[in-house]
Structure formats: C-alpha cells, structure tokens
Design a protein around this motif. Structure first.
Motif, short mmCIF file in Angstrom:
data_model
loop_
_atom_site.label_atom_id
_atom_site.label_comp_id
_atom_site.label_asym_id
_atom_site.label_seq_id
_atom_site.Cartn_x
_atom_site.Cartn_y
_atom_site.Cartn_z
N ILE A 156 6.63 16.82 -0.22
CA ILE A 156 5.62 15.29 -0.62
C ILE A 156 6.66 14.32 0.52
CG2 ILE A 156 3.56 14.31 -1.43
CD1 ILE A 156 3.44 16.42 -3.16
N ILE A 157 6.16 13.98 1.29
CA ILE A 157 6.33 12.65 1.96
C ILE A 157 5.49 11.12 1.30
CG2 ILE A 157 6.72 11.34 3.66
CD1 ILE A 157 7.35 13.60 5.09
N GLU A 158 5.93 9.42 0.59
CA GLU A 158 5.08 9.11 0.44
C GLU A 158 5.85 7.89 1.64
OE1 GLU A 158 5.10 5.19 -2.67
OE2 GLU A 158 6.34 6.80 -3.12
N LEU A 159 4.30 7.03 2.07
CA LEU A 159 4.04 6.22 2.67
C LEU A 159 4.53 4.97 2.07
CD1 LEU A 159 1.86 7.52 5.99
CD2 LEU A 159 4.52 8.06 5.53
N ALA A 160 4.89 3.63 2.83
CA ALA A 160 4.31 2.59 1.86
C ALA A 160 4.74 1.55 2.79
CB ALA A 160 5.51 2.17 0.75
N GLU A 161 3.99 0.70 2.47
CA GLU A 161 3.53 -0.51 3.36
C GLU A 161 4.31 -1.66 2.82
OE1 GLU A 161 -0.41 -1.34 4.79
OE2 GLU A 161 -0.55 0.37 6.13
N ALA A 162 5.20 -2.51 2.99
CA ALA A 162 5.86 -3.33 1.95
C ALA A 162 6.07 -4.48 2.33
CB ALA A 162 7.80 -2.94 2.21
N ALA A 172 1.06 -0.89 -0.10
CA ALA A 172 0.03 -0.17 -0.14
C ALA A 172 1.24 0.84 -0.12
CB ALA A 172 -0.80 0.27 1.42
N GLN A 173 0.36 2.39 -0.47
CA GLN A 173 1.29 3.19 -1.07
C GLN A 173 0.00 4.78 -0.32
OE1 GLN A 173 2.40 4.35 -4.00
NE2 GLN A 173 0.18 5.30 -5.05
N GLY A 174 0.66 5.99 0.60
CA GLY A 174 -0.21 6.85 0.87
C GLY A 174 0.84 8.57 0.74
N ARG A 175 0.50 9.75 0.70
CA ARG A 175 1.90 10.73 0.38
C ARG A 175 0.47 11.73 1.75
NH1 ARG A 175 1.86 8.26 -4.08
NH2 ARG A 175 4.66 8.51 -4.94
N LEU A 176 2.25 12.60 2.22
CA LEU A 176 1.45 13.72 3.12
C LEU A 176 2.08 14.63 2.59
CD1 LEU A 176 2.63 12.06 7.21
CD2 LEU A 176 -0.18 12.11 5.75
N GLU A 177 1.74 15.54 3.35
CA GLU A 177 2.71 17.38 2.58
C GLU A 177 3.33 17.98 4.23
OE1 GLU A 177 1.22 20.28 -0.44
OE2 GLU A 177 -0.08 21.11 0.94
N LEU A 178 3.85 17.75 4.32
CA LEU A 178 5.46 18.23 5.29
C LEU A 178 5.19 19.30 5.66
CD1 LEU A 178 6.28 17.13 8.04
CD2 LEU A 178 9.15 16.99 7.23
N ALA A 179 5.43 20.41 4.81
CA ALA A 179 5.47 21.69 4.25
C ALA A 179 4.75 21.83 2.35
CB ALA A 179 6.87 21.57 4.27
N PRO A 180 4.64 23.06 2.43
CA PRO A 180 4.48 23.17 1.19
C PRO A 180 4.79 22.36 0.18
CG PRO A 180 3.30 25.01 2.02
CD PRO A 180 4.26 24.24 2.99
N GLY A 181 4.64 21.92 -0.84
CA GLY A 181 5.66 21.02 -1.69
C GLY A 181 6.91 20.10 -1.66
#
Length: 165
Positions: A136-142, A125-134
């Motif tokens: 972007i951090i991807e999260l992954a479940e491997a 699975a994956q998802g994304r957060l915006e730590l600050a404008p522009g």
C-alpha cells in the motif's frame, strides 16, 4: 548486462511528485527520540515536519529526510496501531504529490486499486493506492506549511553525536 537508468519522468508519479519515497516506520512512544537522533547524526538527516492526528489516538508523524532516503515515522502505542484501519497499518511507503486526484485518474486508467479516497487531514490531504496485493502506497498533499521546520528541541532528543571514523 546493460545498465538502464530509471527516471522519475518515466514513472507513474512523473507530473505530480513533490518528494519521496518515504519509508513508513512505526515506533512506540519513547523509541522515537533515539531513532530521530541517530537518523540526524549518522545519516546526515533532517526533520522535515512533525504533527499529530487526534482522531487516530493522537499518533505523532515525523517526516525525516536524508540523501540516503526519507522516512515517515509514526509514533503510537502498539495496542492502538492494532486498532488502526488495515490500510493504514499496512502502508509501506509514502509519496508527497501536488494533486492526489490527478494521480487517482492515472491509477484508474492503469487498474491500480484506490483504497482511500482523497481525505483532508492536518497535513493537507491523504489517500492510498494498492500497487500490488499488500503493498500500500500513501499519497499526501503537504499544503499546511505550519508543520514544516518544527522546533527540534520540543522533541526531547538525546544529545547530538559525531560519527567516529
């Protein structure tokens, strides 16, 4: 000036981090072989995983690990990179976590925007957060273990080289 050591335990990912961070790098097909070869030979790196995502123009993702830092390499023609959703094009870094939803609960409590809901994919699975404008951090479940420890010979890398000292 005093030196204060940063600790994962004090970070946003404290309870959920599996590995990372992985710098996100986009290369065109044909550029990746020399990059991977040099990463292995000159940074004492190793290939962690390799997979393709058909729904995004059959792009290839290669996970590389080294004591000097990790890379999440995306191999795709530039004209297709330009067609990817902005949040994918602008991803700067990736963390592998054990539970994206748990990280999202912390994000919501801390006012960090969630840009991509937890989405099943070939890796898990994956998802994304915006730590600050522009930023972007991807999260992954491997969770798809079949992707790990790939056949390196199948990548067609140039011959190995030794560091000249």
């Amino acid at each position: 000036m005093s030196h204060v050591e940063s600790k994962i335990e004090n970070s946003f990912f404290a309870e959920n981090l599996v590995s990372g961070p992985y710098e996100r790098l986009f290369l065109e097909p044909g550029q990746e072989q020399q990059y991977i070869r040099n990463y292995i030979d000159f940074l004492d790196g190793r290939i962690e995983y390799v997979f393709r995502i058909e729904e995004y123009y059959n792009l290839m993702v290669v996970g590389l690990q080294s004591a000097l830092g990790h890379v999440s390499l995306v191999v795709l023609e530039p004209e297709y990179v330009a067609k990817l959703p902005d949040f994918i094009q602008n991803t700067k870094i990736m963390f592998v976590v054990d539970d994206i939803e748990a990280v999202y609960r912390k994000a919501e409590k801390n006012g960090i925007p969630i840009l991509q809901k937890r989405t099943p994919n070939i890796m898990g699975a994956q998802g994304r957060l915006e730590l600050a404008p522009g930023y972007i951090i991807e999260l992954a479940e491997a969770t798809n273990k079949e992707l790990f420890n790939p056949d390196i010979d199948a990548l067609g890398l140039p011959p190995a080289r030794k560091i000249i000292k």
